[in-house]
Motif scaffolding. Structure first.
Motif, mmCIF file in Angstrom:
data_model
loop_
_atom_site.group_PDB
_atom_site.id
_atom_site.type_symbol
_atom_site.label_atom_id
_atom_site.label_comp_id
_atom_site.label_asym_id
_atom_site.label_seq_id
_atom_site.Cartn_x
_atom_site.Cartn_y
_atom_site.Cartn_z
ATOM 1 N N THR A 10 6.684 -7.180 -0.743
ATOM 2 C CA THR A 10 7.793 -6.712 -1.597
ATOM 3 C C THR A 10 7.298 -5.890 -2.779
ATOM 4 O OG1 THR A 10 7.715 -8.772 -2.877
ATOM 5 C CG2 THR A 10 9.225 -8.704 -0.977
ATOM 6 N N ASP A 11 5.989 -5.657 -2.826
ATOM 7 C CA ASP A 11 5.406 -4.881 -3.936
ATOM 8 C C ASP A 11 4.202 -4.121 -3.400
ATOM 9 O OD1 ASP A 11 4.195 -3.984 -6.258
ATOM 10 O OD2 ASP A 11 4.746 -5.761 -7.414
ATOM 11 N N SER A 12 4.111 -2.837 -3.781
ATOM 12 C CA SER A 12 3.014 -2.004 -3.256
ATOM 13 C C SER A 12 1.713 -2.207 -4.004
ATOM 14 C CB SER A 12 3.411 -0.513 -3.309
ATOM 15 O OG SER A 12 3.683 -0.132 -4.672
ATOM 16 N N THR A 13 1.782 -2.869 -5.165
ATOM 17 C CA THR A 13 0.567 -3.028 -5.981
ATOM 18 C C THR A 13 -0.133 -4.366 -5.756
ATOM 19 O OG1 THR A 13 1.881 -3.912 -7.814
ATOM 20 C CG2 THR A 13 1.548 -1.506 -7.749
ATOM 21 N N LYS A 14 0.604 -5.346 -5.257
ATOM 22 C CA LYS A 14 -0.016 -6.640 -5.008
ATOM 23 C C LYS A 14 -0.858 -6.569 -3.743
ATOM 24 C CE LYS A 14 3.485 -9.556 -7.221
ATOM 25 N NZ LYS A 14 4.483 -10.630 -7.021
ATOM 26 N N THR A 25 8.270 2.084 -1.162
ATOM 27 C CA THR A 25 8.884 0.795 -1.511
ATOM 28 C C THR A 25 8.841 -0.135 -0.296
ATOM 29 O OG1 THR A 25 10.367 1.867 -3.099
ATOM 30 C CG2 THR A 25 10.985 -0.328 -2.320
ATOM 31 N N ASP A 27 10.015 -3.946 1.099
ATOM 32 C CA ASP A 27 10.953 -5.032 0.799
ATOM 33 C C ASP A 27 11.250 -5.901 2.029
ATOM 34 O OD1 ASP A 27 12.288 -3.200 2.260
ATOM 35 O OD2 ASP A 27 14.032 -3.032 0.930
#
Length: 276
Positions: A10-14, A25, A27
């Motif tokens: 749900t997050d591209s940075t994690k 994005t 999700d």
């Protein structure tokens, strides 16, 4: 305690990876809360498995996002004596208990695992022997005149254990019994004189003659003699006739019975008479 678990992205940075586009994005995820709870709840470390419902993002590097709360697990304290040893000496049993207070658990689910009471053998001081009750053995040695009877006891109250000392004193004793005086006989002392039969007769001559005199029967004083003296004779003819009549009346039935049963009483005589 696991409250929520999601597998996907749900997050591209994690959890960065070369396959992830930072400008894109993401999700998509699949809930794996139940499976993660089964594996990880009340565990200090765990390794969750992959979800069973399929891959929410094929070809994309994914991660597992778990929301949980750390609970305090209960820990046992030290064992402490609970009550005294069951025996005052020798081997006994003593109870020990421990409390779930190291640390105190936060919930019932995190309570300590295991027993909180245990019974262990306790080794008390040696048991010193002590005498039991006196018990009578056999009968009194005499029926009268200060007899004695044997009494015994055992070192069993308690029996010495753990190298305890044996009872002190004797285990047998004599006790007086039948203290009443024996009856005194006139000639009882003669048994200790070792006299012969003739000497005994001579020694007891007067007493024997006295006994004979007391035991002699006077024929003049018997009941039959007394009746003869006090009964008057009856010379009347009527009295004699009445006596004869009584004798006849008594003898008649007997004679008739013998005559009627002669054939049965003397069958051989009858046969001989017929034969002649």
């Amino acid at each position: 305690m696991v409250s929520d678990a999601k597998y996907g992205r749900t997050d591209s940075t994690k959890c960065p990876h070369s396959s992830i586009d930072a400008s894109k994005t993401y999700d998509r995820f699949a809930s794996v809360t139940t499976g993660t709870q089964e594996i990880c709840d009340l565990k200090q470390t765990c390794l969750p498995s992959k979800p069973r419902g399929g891959d929410p993002y094929p070809g994309v590097y994914k991660y597992l996002n778990v929301t949980y709360e750390c609970l305090i697990l209960g820990g046992w304290g030290i064992w402490e004596p609970f009550g005294d040893c069951s025996a005052t000496c020798g081997n006994g049993i003593q109870s020990f208990q421990r409390k779930c207070n190291n640390p105190v658990p936060e919930t019932n689910e995190t309570y300590c695992i295991g027993d909180h009471i245990q019974n262990l053998e306790c080794d008390a001081s040696p048991c010193q022997g002590s005498w039991g009750c006196w018990q009578t053995v056999g009968h009194c040695s005499h029926s009268c005149g200060n007899g004695t009877k044997l009494k015994v006891r055992e070192c069993n109250n308690p029996v010495p254990t753990n190298e305890g000392t044996y009872c002190e004193g004797e285990n047998t004793t004599l006790e007086w019994c039948n203290l009443r005086e024996c009856p005194v006989y006139k000639w009882g002392h003669l048994k200790d004189l070792n006299l012969t039969k003739e000497e005994l007769k001579d020694f007891m001559k007067e007493e024997i003659n006295e006994l004979k005199a007391n035991l002699t029967v006077d024929n003049k004083n018997t009941s039959s003699a007394i009746r003869r003296r006090i009964s008057a004779s009856d010379d009347r003819p009527s009295a004699a006739s009445f006596g004869y009549f009584g004798v006849v009346m008594l003898a008649t039935p007997i004679v008739l019975m013998v005559c009627l049963d002669f054939n049965h009483l003397f069958p051989e005589c009858v046969k001989r008479r017929i034969a002649k």
